[in-house]
Design a protein around this motif. Structure first.
Motif, PDB file in Angstrom:
ATOM      1  N   LYS A   3       4.019  15.220 -10.690  1.00  0.00           N
ATOM      2  CA  LYS A   3       4.588  15.562 -11.996  1.00  0.00           C
ATOM      3  C   LYS A   3       3.566  16.225 -12.918  1.00  0.00           C
ATOM      4  O   LYS A   3       3.930  16.878 -13.885  1.00  0.00           O
ATOM      5  N   ARG A   4       2.286  16.031 -12.641  1.00  0.00           N
ATOM      6  CA  ARG A   4       1.251  16.529 -13.548  1.00  0.00           C
ATOM      7  C   ARG A   4       1.213  18.051 -13.540  1.00  0.00           C
ATOM      8  O   ARG A   4       1.251  18.689 -12.478  1.00  0.00           O
ATOM      9  N   GLN A   5       1.131  18.631 -14.732  1.00  0.00           N
ATOM     10  CA  GLN A   5       1.102  20.101 -14.823  1.00  0.00           C
ATOM     11  C   GLN A   5      -0.242  20.658 -14.382  1.00  0.00           C
ATOM     12  O   GLN A   5      -0.314  21.721 -13.790  1.00  0.00           O
ATOM     13  N   GLY A   6      -1.311  19.973 -14.706  1.00  0.00           N
ATOM     14  CA  GLY A   6      -2.641  20.442 -14.319  1.00  0.00           C
ATOM     15  C   GLY A   6      -3.031  21.736 -14.993  1.00  0.00           C
ATOM     16  O   GLY A   6      -3.725  22.571 -14.415  1.00  0.00           O
ATOM     17  N   THR A   7      -2.588  21.944 -16.255  1.00  0.00           N
ATOM     18  CA  THR A   7      -2.864  23.208 -16.943  1.00  0.00           C
ATOM     19  C   THR A   7      -3.978  23.093 -17.977  1.00  0.00           C
ATOM     20  O   THR A   7      -4.234  24.031 -18.714  1.00  0.00           O
ATOM     21  N   GLN A   8      -4.627  21.914 -18.053  1.00  0.00           N
ATOM     22  CA  GLN A   8      -5.685  21.751 -19.054  1.00  0.00           C
ATOM     23  C   GLN A   8      -6.862  22.677 -18.748  1.00  0.00           C
ATOM     24  O   GLN A   8      -7.189  22.911 -17.586  1.00  0.00           O
ATOM     25  N   GLY A  55     -19.972  25.447 -31.306  1.00  0.00           N
ATOM     26  CA  GLY A  55     -19.389  26.679 -30.771  1.00  0.00           C
ATOM     27  C   GLY A  55     -19.839  26.974 -29.361  1.00  0.00           C
ATOM     28  O   GLY A  55     -19.486  28.012 -28.802  1.00  0.00           O
ATOM     29  N   GLY A  56     -20.636  26.073 -28.803  1.00  0.00           N
ATOM     30  CA  GLY A  56     -21.106  26.263 -27.426  1.00  0.00           C
ATOM     31  C   GLY A  56     -20.045  25.895 -26.399  1.00  0.00           C
ATOM     32  O   GLY A  56     -18.973  25.390 -26.742  1.00  0.00           O
ATOM     33  N   GLY A  57     -20.342  26.127 -25.142  1.00  0.00           N
ATOM     34  CA  GLY A  57     -19.409  25.818 -24.057  1.00  0.00           C
ATOM     35  C   GLY A  57     -19.331  24.322 -23.795  1.00  0.00           C
ATOM     36  O   GLY A  57     -20.141  23.537 -24.284  1.00  0.00           O
ATOM     37  N   VAL A  58     -18.344  23.923 -23.021  1.00  0.00           N
ATOM     38  CA  VAL A  58     -18.142  22.513 -22.661  1.00  0.00           C
ATOM     39  C   VAL A  58     -18.805  22.230 -21.323  1.00  0.00           C
ATOM     40  O   VAL A  58     -18.696  23.022 -20.386  1.00  0.00           O
ATOM     41  N   VAL A  59     -19.527  21.117 -21.266  1.00  0.00           N
ATOM     42  CA  VAL A  59     -20.151  20.721 -19.994  1.00  0.00           C
ATOM     43  C   VAL A  59     -19.060  20.239 -19.041  1.00  0.00           C
ATOM     44  O   VAL A  59     -18.211  19.445 -19.418  1.00  0.00           O
ATOM     45  N   PHE A  60     -19.069  20.700 -17.798  1.00  0.00           N
ATOM     46  CA  PHE A  60     -18.073  20.316 -16.794  1.00  0.00           C
ATOM     47  C   PHE A  60     -16.649  20.454 -17.357  1.00  0.00           C
ATOM     48  O   PHE A  60     -15.848  19.515 -17.323  1.00  0.00           O
ATOM     49  N   ALA A  61     -16.358  21.612 -17.919  1.00  0.00           N
ATOM     50  CA  ALA A  61     -15.067  21.848 -18.585  1.00  0.00           C
ATOM     51  C   ALA A  61     -13.898  21.685 -17.610  1.00  0.00           C
ATOM     52  O   ALA A  61     -13.984  22.109 -16.461  1.00  0.00           O
ATOM     53  N   PRO A  62     -12.799  21.042 -18.078  1.00  0.00           N
ATOM     54  CA  PRO A  62     -11.619  20.934 -17.203  1.00  0.00           C
ATOM     55  C   PRO A  62     -11.011  22.302 -16.946  1.00  0.00           C
ATOM     56  O   PRO A  62     -10.997  23.150 -17.843  1.00  0.00           O
ATOM     57  N   LYS A  63     -10.542  22.510 -15.753  1.00  0.00           N
ATOM     58  CA  LYS A  63      -9.938  23.782 -15.353  1.00  0.00           C
ATOM     59  C   LYS A  63      -8.578  23.528 -14.700  1.00  0.00           C
ATOM     60  O   LYS A  63      -8.360  22.446 -14.146  1.00  0.00           O
ATOM     61  N   PRO A  64      -7.659  24.480 -14.761  1.00  0.00           N
ATOM     62  CA  PRO A  64      -6.356  24.282 -14.113  1.00  0.00           C
ATOM     63  C   PRO A  64      -6.522  23.907 -12.643  1.00  0.00           C
ATOM     64  O   PRO A  64      -7.344  24.489 -11.928  1.00  0.00           O
ATOM     65  N   ARG A  65      -5.755  22.876 -12.236  1.00  0.00           N
ATOM     66  CA  ARG A  65      -5.836  22.430 -10.845  1.00  0.00           C
ATOM     67  C   ARG A  65      -4.507  21.813 -10.422  1.00  0.00           C
ATOM     68  O   ARG A  65      -3.680  21.450 -11.255  1.00  0.00           O
ATOM     69  N   HIS A 100       0.833  -1.209   0.000  1.00  0.00           N
ATOM     70  CA  HIS A 100       0.000   0.000   0.000  1.00  0.00           C
ATOM     71  C   HIS A 100       0.865   1.257   0.000  1.00  0.00           C
ATOM     72  O   HIS A 100       0.602   2.200  -0.767  1.00  0.00           O
ATOM     73  N   LEU A 101       1.911   1.275   0.835  1.00  0.00           N
ATOM     74  CA  LEU A 101       2.781   2.450   0.894  1.00  0.00           C
ATOM     75  C   LEU A 101       3.559   2.626  -0.404  1.00  0.00           C
ATOM     76  O   LEU A 101       3.775   3.745  -0.861  1.00  0.00           O
ATOM     77  N   VAL A 102       3.980   1.510  -1.007  1.00  0.00           N
ATOM     78  CA  VAL A 102       4.676   1.577  -2.296  1.00  0.00           C
ATOM     79  C   VAL A 102       3.747   2.185  -3.338  1.00  0.00           C
ATOM     80  O   VAL A 102       4.135   3.071  -4.103  1.00  0.00           O
ATOM     81  N   HIS A 103       2.493   1.722  -3.343  1.00  0.00           N
ATOM     82  CA  HIS A 103       1.499   2.254  -4.292  1.00  0.00           C
ATOM     83  C   HIS A 103       1.291   3.751  -4.075  1.00  0.00           C
ATOM     84  O   HIS A 103       1.254   4.529  -5.037  1.00  0.00           O
ATOM     85  N   MET A 104       1.164   4.171  -2.816  1.00  0.00           N
ATOM     86  CA  MET A 104       0.932   5.585  -2.506  1.00  0.00           C
ATOM     87  C   MET A 104       2.126   6.442  -2.925  1.00  0.00           C
ATOM     88  O   MET A 104       1.963   7.549  -3.439  1.00  0.00           O
ATOM     89  N   ALA A 105       3.347   5.936  -2.719  1.00  0.00           N
ATOM     90  CA  ALA A 105       4.545   6.697  -3.088  1.00  0.00           C
ATOM     91  C   ALA A 105       4.641   6.882  -4.600  1.00  0.00           C
ATOM     92  O   ALA A 105       4.972   7.967  -5.084  1.00  0.00           O
ATOM     93  N   VAL A 106       4.318   5.823  -5.355  1.00  0.00           N
ATOM     94  CA  VAL A 106       4.333   5.916  -6.822  1.00  0.00           C
ATOM     95  C   VAL A 106       3.249   6.889  -7.290  1.00  0.00           C
ATOM     96  O   VAL A 106       3.479   7.751  -8.151  1.00  0.00           O
ATOM     97  N   LEU A 107       2.065   6.766  -6.688  1.00  0.00           N
ATOM     98  CA  LEU A 107       0.937   7.630  -7.047  1.00  0.00           C
ATOM     99  C   LEU A 107       1.276   9.094  -6.787  1.00  0.00           C
ATOM    100  O   LEU A 107       0.996   9.971  -7.611  1.00  0.00           O
ATOM    101  N   GLN A 108       1.910   9.354  -5.628  1.00  0.00           N
ATOM    102  CA  GLN A 108       2.266  10.736  -5.284  1.00  0.00           C
ATOM    103  C   GLN A 108       3.269  11.317  -6.270  1.00  0.00           C
ATOM    104  O   GLN A 108       3.114  12.455  -6.722  1.00  0.00           O
ATOM    105  N   GLN A 109       4.271  10.511  -6.635  1.00  0.00           N
ATOM    106  CA  GLN A 109       5.293  11.015  -7.562  1.00  0.00           C
ATOM    107  C   GLN A 109       4.696  11.333  -8.925  1.00  0.00           C
ATOM    108  O   GLN A 109       5.010  12.364  -9.537  1.00  0.00           O
ATOM    109  N   LEU A 110       3.809  10.464  -9.410  1.00  0.00           N
ATOM    110  CA  LEU A 110       3.181  10.703 -10.704  1.00  0.00           C
ATOM    111  C   LEU A 110       2.234  11.903 -10.645  1.00  0.00           C
ATOM    112  O   LEU A 110       2.169  12.703 -11.571  1.00  0.00           O
TER     113      LEU A 110
END
Length: 206
Positions: free
Chosen positions: A44-49, A85-95, A31-41
Motif C-alpha cells: 500500500k505504501r506509495q514510496g514517493t518521499q 539550505g544545505g543538502g540532507v544526509v542520506f536523503a530519502p528517495k522514491p522506492r 509467521h505466515l499471518v505476520h508476513m501476509a499483513v506485512l506484505q499488504q501494508l
C-alpha cells in the motif's frame, strides 16, 4: 469438524453449522499471518518521499572562505548538510516497498487467520443479512444484537442495501468472499459471516 451456532439478525440462535476443518481448523501459523499483513501494508505504501542531497541543492559551488587563517573551521561548500539550505544526509528517495509471497503461503495465512477467529469464538454465522432499505441504524442494531461492534462483515452476494447501510459505521467493514484478506480479518476483532458466504469460502479455499 468445528460446530458453530447460526444466528438471525435479532441475535437469536436459529441453528448450527459445521465448518470445514481444511479451512477453519488448520494449525495456526503466526509467521505466515505476520508476513501476509506485512506484505499488504508494504504494497500500500506509495514510496514517493524525496529530499535533496548536497549534490542536488542549488548553489555552493565556491568555497566560502580560504582554508586557513580565518579562525573558522574549514568549509568546502555552503550546501554541505551542516549549513542552512544545505543538502540532507542520506536523503530519502522514491522506492518500491512491495514484495511478494507465494500463493500457497497466502492461502495458508488466510486459513490460519480464519481458524484463529473460530478458536477465539469471534466467528459469528448469520442465516442471512437482508434490508428493505438503506439504513445505517438497522445495521448498527444487528451488530449490537450479535455483540459484534468492531466487525468485518463477509457477504456471499453484493447486496447494496447492506453494503451502503454499513458504509458509515466506523467500526465495521463489508467484504465479499472474493475480497477477504488477512489484514482485515486481523484488524477487526469479530467476523460476521452469512451462511452463503461460509459455503463460498469453503468452495474456493477447500
Amino acid at each position: 469438524m468445528a460446530n458453530v451456532s447460526v444466528y438471525n439478525m435479532e441475535g437469536n440462535e436459529v441453528g448450527s453449522i459445521e465448518l470445514n476443518d481444511a479451512i477453519f481448523g488448520v494449525e495456526v501459523n503466526e509467521h505466515l499471518v505476520h508476513m501476509a499483513v506485512l506484505q499488504q501494508l508494504a504494497n500500500k505504501r506509495q514510496g514517493t518521499q524525496s529530499a535533496r542531497t548536497r549534490s542536488e541543492v542549488s548553489g555552493g559551488g565556491r568555497k566560502p572562505w580560504r582554508q586557513k587563517g580565518t579562525g573558522h573551521a574549514r568549509q568546502g561548500s555552503t550546501r554541505a548538510p551542516q549549513w542552512k539550505g544545505g543538502g540532507v544526509v542520506f536523503a530519502p528517495k522514491p522506492r518500491d516497498y512491495s514484495f511478494k509471497i507465494n500463493k500457497k503461503e497466502k492461502r495458508a495465512a488466510l486459513k490460519s487467520a480464519l481458524t484463529a477467529r473460530v478458536n477465539e469464538n469471534k466467528f459469528i454465522v448469520v442465516d442471512e443479512l437482508k434490508f428493505d432499505e438503506i439504513k445505517t441504524k438497522k445495521m448498527v442494531g444487528v451488530l449490537k444484537a450479535l455483540n459484534a461492534e468492531k466487525a468485518l462483515v463477509i457477504l456471499g452476494e453484493n447486496d447494496q442495501n447492506v453494503v451502503r447501510s454499513t458504509r458509515n459505521i466506523p467500526t465495521a467493514k463489508i467484504a465479499l468472499t472474493n475480497t477477504i484478506n488477512v489484514y482485515d480479518i486481523m484488524k477487526y476483532s469479530t467476523l460476521v459471516v452469512t451462511k452463503d458466504a461460509v459455503a463460498k469460502i469453503e468452495e474456493v479455499y477447500a
